[in-house]
Scaffold this motif. Structure first.
Motif, PDB file in Angstrom:
ATOM      1  N   UNK A   6       0.839  -1.199   0.000  1.00  0.00           N
ATOM      2  CA  UNK A   6       0.000   0.000   0.000  1.00  0.00           C
ATOM      3  C   UNK A   6       0.873   1.248   0.000  1.00  0.00           C
ATOM      4  N   UNK A   7       1.884   1.262   0.848  1.00  0.00           N
ATOM      5  CA  UNK A   7       2.801   2.402   0.921  1.00  0.00           C
ATOM      6  C   UNK A   7       3.494   2.627  -0.414  1.00  0.00           C
ATOM      7  N   UNK A   8       4.005   1.586  -1.010  1.00  0.00           N
ATOM      8  CA  UNK A   8       4.694   1.721  -2.300  1.00  0.00           C
ATOM      9  C   UNK A   8       3.751   2.188  -3.399  1.00  0.00           C
ATOM     10  N   UNK A   9       2.527   1.697  -3.391  1.00  0.00           N
ATOM     11  CA  UNK A   9       1.547   2.119  -4.403  1.00  0.00           C
ATOM     12  C   UNK A   9       1.266   3.613  -4.283  1.00  0.00           C
ATOM     13  N   UNK A  25      -4.537  -3.752  -4.580  1.00  0.00           N
ATOM     14  CA  UNK A  25      -4.042  -4.675  -3.555  1.00  0.00           C
ATOM     15  C   UNK A  25      -4.873  -5.949  -3.457  1.00  0.00           C
ATOM     16  N   UNK A  26      -5.926  -6.032  -4.250  1.00  0.00           N
ATOM     17  CA  UNK A  26      -6.849  -7.163  -4.221  1.00  0.00           C
ATOM     18  C   UNK A  26      -7.325  -7.418  -2.792  1.00  0.00           C
ATOM     19  N   UNK A  27      -7.799  -6.334  -2.165  1.00  0.00           N
ATOM     20  CA  UNK A  27      -8.259  -6.402  -0.782  1.00  0.00           C
ATOM     21  C   UNK A  27      -9.585  -5.673  -0.648  1.00  0.00           C
ATOM     22  N   UNK A  28     -10.293  -5.974   0.408  1.00  0.00           N
ATOM     23  CA  UNK A  28     -11.556  -5.295   0.674  1.00  0.00           C
ATOM     24  C   UNK A  28     -11.283  -3.832   1.028  1.00  0.00           C
TER      25      UNK A  28
END
Length: 81
Positions: A6-9, A25-28
């Protein structure tokens, strides 16, 4: 591991919506939002006011409904002797 992704994105893109980050991130979205809150408390990111642009040129999003987050660069701290 997902927090570092997440930080890198956000560092790479500088600004992104919650939905875009969750997709990347393919996350909720709720899980990503909790991590964003942690980064915001640490001063690494900031949530932009409603109506802010995500920085993309598309017009498919309703800016009033978007949650936009922006990476905050750390101040350049240099010690001089």
């Amino acid at each position: 591991m997902i927090l570092s992704r997440l930080t890198e994105t956000l560092r790479l893109h500088r600004r992104a919506s919650l939905d875009d980050l969750a997709t990347a991130l393919q996350a909720a979205p709720e899980a990503v939002e909790a991590m964003l809150a942690t980064l915001e408390r640490k001063g690494r990111i900031r949530r932009l006011p409603a109506g802010s642009s995500c920085g993309k040129s598309c017009c498919a999003c309703d800016p009033k409904r978007l949650q936009i987050y922006e990476w905050v660069d750390a101040p350049d701290v240099r010690h001089t002797a």
